[in-house]
Design a protein around this motif. Structure first.
Motif, PDB file in Angstrom:
ATOM      1  N   TYR A 277     -10.695 -67.329  56.609  1.00 48.21           N
ATOM      2  CA  TYR A 277     -11.290 -66.918  57.881  1.00 48.21           C
ATOM      3  C   TYR A 277     -12.802 -66.783  57.743  1.00 48.21           C
ATOM      4  CZ  TYR A 277     -12.344 -64.097  62.009  1.00 48.21           C
ATOM      5  OH  TYR A 277     -12.887 -63.622  63.182  1.00 48.21           O
ATOM      6  N   SER A 278     -13.242 -66.244  56.608  1.00 47.14           N
ATOM      7  CA  SER A 278     -14.669 -66.058  56.384  1.00 47.14           C
ATOM      8  C   SER A 278     -15.416 -67.391  56.395  1.00 47.14           C
ATOM      9  CB  SER A 278     -14.884 -65.340  55.055  1.00 47.14           C
ATOM     10  OG  SER A 278     -16.251 -65.222  54.748  1.00 47.14           O
ATOM     11  N   ARG A 279     -14.811 -68.426  55.831  1.00 47.57           N
ATOM     12  CA  ARG A 279     -15.453 -69.750  55.794  1.00 47.57           C
ATOM     13  C   ARG A 279     -15.662 -70.321  57.192  1.00 47.57           C
ATOM     14  NH1 ARG A 279     -15.953 -72.647  51.019  1.00 47.57           N
ATOM     15  NH2 ARG A 279     -15.142 -71.544  49.208  1.00 47.57           N
ATOM     16  N   LEU A 280     -14.792 -69.960  58.120  1.00 50.43           N
ATOM     17  CA  LEU A 280     -14.907 -70.483  59.481  1.00 50.43           C
ATOM     18  C   LEU A 280     -16.184 -70.000  60.174  1.00 50.43           C
ATOM     19  CD1 LEU A 280     -11.211 -70.120  60.714  1.00 50.43           C
ATOM     20  CD2 LEU A 280     -12.382 -72.211  59.987  1.00 50.43           C
ATOM     21  N   SER A 281     -16.723 -68.878  59.712  1.00 48.01           N
ATOM     22  CA  SER A 281     -17.931 -68.329  60.331  1.00 48.01           C
ATOM     23  C   SER A 281     -19.205 -68.996  59.825  1.00 48.01           C
ATOM     24  CB  SER A 281     -18.011 -66.823  60.075  1.00 48.01           C
ATOM     25  OG  SER A 281     -18.193 -66.559  58.688  1.00 48.01           O
ATOM     26  N   LEU A 282     -19.097 -69.820  58.791  1.00 49.79           N
ATOM     27  CA  LEU A 282     -20.284 -70.419  58.185  1.00 49.79           C
ATOM     28  C   LEU A 282     -20.726 -71.667  58.945  1.00 49.79           C
ATOM     29  CD1 LEU A 282     -19.344 -70.093  54.409  1.00 49.79           C
ATOM     30  CD2 LEU A 282     -20.652 -68.503  55.835  1.00 49.79           C
TER      31      LEU A 282
END
Length: 294
Positions: free
Chosen positions: A174-179
């Protein structure tokens, strides 16, 4: 057989998906022959009943044990976990490396670290956590044709880690989707220069370079904005003498490195200011995946 695998902190600021180091928190796995498969979990994850039914370690272990032996032998698994789950301290990588390594050990098949890492890529495509979990120390790693190429250096006993672990999980996926999907040339050059300097600092023991070398413009601040108290953790750590202070993996844990003489002061200040977070005073692990002998 008992094996242990260390926790890891990856990225270390600018080394996105490439840099990592091993910490003295360990997961221990005790594996014994049995008529039927049974699973017991102590420590981290013990309150999650799913881990006793759908256990990734057990699945990966059997996959490789059966491949190596052509046997359908069953085992009893006892897990004693110190590594917090989904906190950016490499719990998944410890499971993957531990499962593959123990399958080889129990099958009495020789292996190299490079072989374990190549197999681990099937489950974890980035080498930053699996590499220090396997070999210990500080590592810089890359993937090349389904293999991991790495360089390692041990971390001297004069240094310590103070790790802040919030009671707040962050999903790596999920964190990678914000990049961002694209970065400017200036941002990329900034990270290349810091990542190169950080690696050189670890290999040459130039610890005074770490504060500047650990800065990042690709992922860290974006991830921290989702949990902004981490900016205060970082600022406090630097004020109390941390040599470097970075998000551990995708978070939510925060990794701080300091000299051994400063560890108590730094830990006490962080504990006082963030009483709802766990604070670990840790040394570094230079051994990685290891069989424990009686």
């Amino acid at each position: 057989m008992t094996i242990k695998v260390p926790a890891t902190s990856a990225n270390l600021g600018p080394g996105f998906d490439t840099l990592g180091l091993a910490l003295s928190l360990k997961n221990r796995s005790i594996i014994k022959p049995s008529r039927i498969t049974s699973i017991q979990v102590r420590g981290e994850g013990s309150k999650n009943p799913k881990l006793c039914v759908d256990n990734i370690f057990v699945k990966i272990f059997y996959e490789h044990f059966y491949r190596l032996t052509n046997s359908k032998e069953q085992f009893r698994f006892q897990f004693e976990n110190e590594i917090p789950i989904s906190r950016g301290l490499g719990s998944s990588s410890a499971v993957i490396v531990g499962a593959i390594g123990s399958a080889y050990m129990i099958a009495k098949q020789p292996f190299t670290h490079s072989e374990i890492l190549a197999l681990a890529l099937k489950y974890e495509p980035h080498p930053d956590n699996i590499t220090p979990a396997c070999v210990g120390g500080f590592t810089t790693a890359l993937t090349q044709k389904d293999k991991v190429r790495f360089l390692k250096t041990n971390i001297p006993d004069s240094l310590r880690a103070v790790v802040v672990v919030p009671d707040h999980a962050i999903s790596t996926a999920y964190s990678r989707l914000s990049l961002p999907k694209k970065y400017t040339q200036k941002e990329v050059i900034f990270n290349l220069s810091r990542s190169s300097m950080l690696t050189a600092a670890f290999f040459s023991h130039r610890w005074e370079a770490l504060r500047e070398a650990s800065k990042d413009k690709l992922h860290q601040n974006i991830r921290m904005r989702g949990f902004p108290i981490l900016f205060d953790v970082q600022q406090t750590a630097f004020k109390e003498g941390a040599l470097m202070s970075t998000l551990s993996g995708s978070g939510s844990s925060f990794f701080n490195m300091c000299y051994k003489d400063d560890v108590k002061r730094l830990s006490k200040k962080l504990s006082s200011k963030f009483p709802h977070f766990k604070i670990f005073e840790l040394s570094f692990d230079d051994r990685g995946l290891e069989k424990i002998t009686d």
